[in-house]
Design a protein around this motif. Structure first.
Motif, short mmCIF file in Angstrom:
data_model
loop_
_atom_site.label_atom_id
_atom_site.label_comp_id
_atom_site.label_asym_id
_atom_site.label_seq_id
_atom_site.Cartn_x
_atom_site.Cartn_y
_atom_site.Cartn_z
N ARG A 177 0.74 -1.06 0.01
CA ARG A 177 0.13 0.13 0.06
C ARG A 177 0.87 1.24 0.13
NH1 ARG A 177 -3.84 1.30 5.14
NH2 ARG A 177 -1.79 1.48 6.18
N ASP A 178 1.71 1.20 0.78
CA ASP A 178 2.69 2.50 1.00
C ASP A 178 3.72 2.51 -0.12
OD1 ASP A 178 1.18 2.68 3.17
OD2 ASP A 178 2.74 1.94 4.67
N LEU B 28 4.35 0.46 -3.30
CA LEU B 28 4.18 0.21 -4.68
C LEU B 28 3.96 0.97 -5.70
CD1 LEU B 28 2.89 -3.66 -4.82
CD2 LEU B 28 5.30 -2.90 -5.28
N VAL B 29 3.05 2.04 -5.63
CA VAL B 29 3.00 3.00 -6.65
C VAL B 29 4.40 3.67 -6.85
CG1 VAL B 29 1.76 5.04 -7.27
CG2 VAL B 29 0.66 3.31 -5.83
N SER B 30 5.09 4.14 -5.93
CA SER B 30 6.54 4.83 -6.05
C SER B 30 7.28 4.26 -6.72
CB SER B 30 7.00 5.65 -5.10
OG SER B 30 6.68 4.82 -4.02
N LEU B 31 7.30 2.80 -6.37
CA LEU B 31 8.32 1.72 -6.92
C LEU B 31 8.06 1.62 -8.38
CD1 LEU B 31 8.35 -0.79 -4.00
CD2 LEU B 31 10.50 0.55 -4.87
N VAL B 32 6.78 1.43 -8.87
CA VAL B 32 6.43 1.43 -10.04
C VAL B 32 6.84 2.52 -10.83
CG1 VAL B 32 4.56 1.06 -12.08
CG2 VAL B 32 4.42 -0.51 -9.69
N LYS B 33 6.71 3.86 -10.32
CA LYS B 33 7.06 5.12 -11.07
C LYS B 33 8.44 5.04 -11.18
CE LYS B 33 2.54 7.17 -10.50
NZ LYS B 33 1.95 7.78 -9.57
N ALA B 34 9.30 4.78 -10.45
CA ALA B 34 10.62 4.72 -10.35
C ALA B 34 11.22 3.53 -11.25
CB ALA B 34 11.09 4.65 -9.06
#
Ligand code: BGC
Length: 749
Positions: free
Chosen positions: A331-332, A334-340
């Motif tokens: 939740r905390d 994965l979004v930024s990991l995908v974006k990076a």
């Protein structure tokens, strides 16, 4: 131009191999293909946040095994559709409410899947899994899982975190109670039976819930039997012993896998790409989804493999872990990991596809409120039919360890019986650990069972005698005086129901507290004493075994424990259980298991000191794997083989006759083992390859036969290919792993 052709080629190769990884092992039905299309459609409409939401699992307020999160944020997430699953939400009314939050507020309206640890029953409690495995009755095991599924589904549950298929060779490890014991062959059959019970013929069927093979992998091999501890085993042992029941689970169509807390060879299982990506999803072609264990993603920080939860999320997602149980790392972060670019969106898509697939297979998209019907819940729980099955399953799980001078069975019209021991009338302990919504108040204790079983003229005296723990012997006196007044004494001693299970490792696996001292005092009265053991693991009971005339191993038998034990005590049921796990003579022998290797210096006699043995205790266990007595006796004939030269492509029949030579009808578990005498790698001294549970009437004989094929003789050879090797074999058939008739044959090309 050339470069772009190469790029195109490489792209196609990758695309082909990644979709192939999922599809080439399994032939998709038309229904499967329709589901895949529906998933494509959903995925094309979902935002990244919504996709990652399907990979989150939060806990409700029910039975938790770790700290519970604040609920406010979770509710907001539920409304946004950022949660794929909830665990520990108890009762159909609550699951309905929570499902409503999602269905009425979220954009995509993707139903939640509700999970719970339904381990050995939901409300009607069956024997703990280790005990149930002692029945060697696969139909009964399947039936108990089915009933658990019927009750759990009636209470809104779609998914159980069971069966635990971890092989356990170390009774210090408290979770040994949750599995089927030490043997990979038998463990595989029990795994299949449990999965068939939970999932039924189809996940769409009423009462079917998704099963979860856990803990992937080798969790049962924690060093020194200490829960959560490091695991360091060879790849060969991993595949040959620990992964086999998981493979069987996959063959049985299990919908989900849960990874484990431990590391293996330096990599925590939760972030172990070799295990999950390469083996499970790649080589084995698993199409369901993989959930982490509770906070096991976060724990990769403690393991020292990730610097923070974000990095842990990256490692877990890239290793193929599809759902995060309670770390909130997905939740905390994965979004930024995908974006990076640290986690590819295709990785997310693949994980979500797997989660959605199970939801489709369950029929949740057709009816999100499937199983959320409070009226049904009331009618199903603890139904008379379920109680009856619980009693039958419980008595089949009892193992008669000793019965000197036919102390058992007792007469129902015995004049006075003293029932003594801290476990004799303890309702809560009857249901053991991991007992879902089971309640002590619904359980029958031994004292209650005896009261119902004996004649109206029998006088029953009862006292606890002492506590399970503690060092007080103040109450011994009362117990001794009751014993003196009795014709026979039945003593219920052992562990409390919660002394085994998660985080319940013990360094000393003796009978705790003053209980054995109490037995010593009672024996001095000269009265016949029957011990009813209650415990979630093998215990070191040498003194008892040497001094008490009769011992029944009753594990924790569940809601009907007392009635089931009374059935056996008074001969209404002739005990037929056999140990699915070795009982050590001493803790120093652990790990101890029947299918060990021979070593270069096996012990052949007591004279030569330079052989593999202890100087202070025997090598042999107190009770071997497969051991269990009956009120009758069985005689095994010599073995007949259809041939002594078996060709790889042929099969071999091993036949024998078993005669009931005693005074009562009884069931026997006839066990077949083999030994491969010379291999490209060393082989165990015995390996279980078959068994039959047969009822034989007194005086009668039964012909038993087993068919062995070369596939039964296969193993991971020197180059890790799984096949049989030609050479000489021994075959053993007997009443336990240590008492067999034997014959020889050879396998040729
Ligand atoms: C256990 C799992 C269990 C999970 C959810 C963990 O602590 O290891 O077996 O399924 O909790 O309750």
């Amino acid at each position: 131009m050339r470069t772009s052709v190469i790029y195109l080629f490489v792209f196609c190769l990758i695309a082909f191999s990644s979709c192939n990884q999922e599809s080439n092992k399994v032939k998709l039905t038309n229904e499967d293909k329709t589901i895949e299309k529906k998933i494509d459609d959903l995925l094309s409409k979902m935002t990244l946040e919504e996709k990652i939401g399907q990979m989150n699992q939060y806990t409700g307020n029910g039975a938790a095994t770790g700290p519970i999160k604040a609920r406010e944020k979770d509710i907001e997430d539920l409304k946004k559709g950022y949660v794929g699953s909830m665990l520990n939400v108890i009762g159909a009314e609550n699951t309905r409410e929570m499902q409503k939050l999602v269905m009425e507020n979220s954009r995509m309206k993707i139903p939640l899947i509700f999970g719970l640890d339904v381990i050995h029953g939901y409300k009607t409690i069956f024997p703990i899994p280790l005990g149930e495995a002692a029945s060697w009755d696969l139909d009964a095991i399947e039936q108990s899982a089915r009933i658990a599924a019927i009750e759990a589904s009636a209470a809104g549950i779609h998914w159980t975190f069971a069966p635990m298929v971890d092989i356990a060779r170390d009774p210090r490890w408290g979770r040994i109670m949750e599995g089927a014991g030490e043997d990979p062959y038998y463990g595989s059959l029990v795994a299949k039976a449990r999965i068939h019970g939970f999932q039924g013929k189809s996940l769409k069927d009423d009462g079917s819930i998704v099963a979860c093979a856990k803990h992937f992998a080798a969790y049962g091999c924690a060093e020194a039997g200490r829960d959560y501890n490091t695991v360091d085993i060879s790849n060969r042992v991993l595949h040959e012993i620990y992964l086999r029941p998981f493979k069987a689970a996959l063959e049985a169509g299990v919908g989900t896998f849960m990874n484990s807390f431990n590391e293996i060879d330096g990599t925590p299982a939760t972030g172990n790409s070799y295990l999950v990506q390469e083996t499970l999803k790649g080589e084995w072609g698993f199409r369901g989804f993989v959930v982490s264990d509770w906070n096991s993603i976060g724990e990769m920080v403690n393991h020292g493999i990730a610097k923070d939860k974000g990095e842990a999320a990256m490692i877990a997602a890239n290793a193929g872990n599809d759902m995060d149980m309670e770390t909130s790392a997905y939740r905390d972060s994965l979004v930024s990991l995908v974006k990076a670019g640290k986690v590819k969106e295709i990785t997310i898509d693949k994980a979500v596809r797997r989660v959605l697939r199970i939801k489709f297979q369950l029929g949740l998209f057709d009816d999100p409120y499937k199983y959320c019907h409070p009226e049904k819940e009331k009618s199903q729980l603890l139904s008379p039919e379920h109680i009856k099955a619980a009693r039958e399953g419980a008595r089949k799980s009892i193992v008669l360890l000793k019965n000197e001078n036919n102390t058992l069975p007792l007469k129902i019209d015995v004049r006075t019986i003293a029932v003594i021991g801290p476990l004799a009338d303890s309702k809560i302990d009857m249901i053991g650990g991991w007992s879902a919504q089971g309640e002590g108040k619904d359980a029958v204790t031994l004292l209650e069972g005896i009261k119902t079983a004996v004649s109206s003229t029998t006088n029953i005296l009862y006292t606890k005698g002492c506590d399970i723990w503690g060092d007080s012997s103040n109450t011994f006196k009362v117990a001794i005086s009751l014993a003196k007044q009795a014709d026979v004494v039945v003593m219920a001693i052992g562990e409390s129901g919660t002394m085994s299970g998660e985080a319940r490792s013990r360094a000393n696996i003796n009978i705790p507290g003053k209980q054995e001292d109490l037995v010593r005092e009672i024996l001095k009265t000269g009265k016949p004493v029957v011990i009813v053991l209650m415990n979630g693991r093998p215990l070191t009971i040498n003194w008892l075994a040497g001094n008490v005339p009769a011992i029944l191993e009753s594990w924790f038998l569940g809601s009907q424990a007392g009635n089931a034990i009374a059935d056996v005590l008074f001969g209404k049921y002739n005990p037929s259980g056999k140990l699915p796990v070795t009982f050590p003579y001493a803790v120093g022998q652990i790990p101890i298991y029947y299918n060990h290797k021979n070593t270069g210096r096996p012990k052949v006699d007591n004279i030569n000191p330079y052989c593999s043995k202890y100087t202070d205790i025997p090598n042999e266990p107190l009770f071997p794997f497969g051991f269990g007595l009956s009120y009758t006796t069985f005689e095994y004939s010599t073995l007949k083989l259809s041939t002594n030269q078996m060709k790889m492509k042929d099969s071999l029949t091993v036949s024998l006759t078993v005669k009931n030579t005693g005074q009562s009808d009884g069931e026997e578990v006839v066990q077949l083992y083999i030994r491969d005498l010379v291999g490209s790698v060393t082989r165990p001294v015995k390996e279980l390859k078959g068994f039959r549970k047969v009822m034989i009437k007194t005086g009668e004989s039964k012909d038993i036969s087993f068919t062995l094929k070369s596939s039964d003789l296969a193993f991971y050879t020197k180059d890790m290919s799984f096949k049989a090797e030609s050479g000489d074999f021994k075959v053993f058939v007997g009443t336990n792993s240590d008492d067999c008739k034997e014959a020889s044959f050879s396998l040729t090309e």
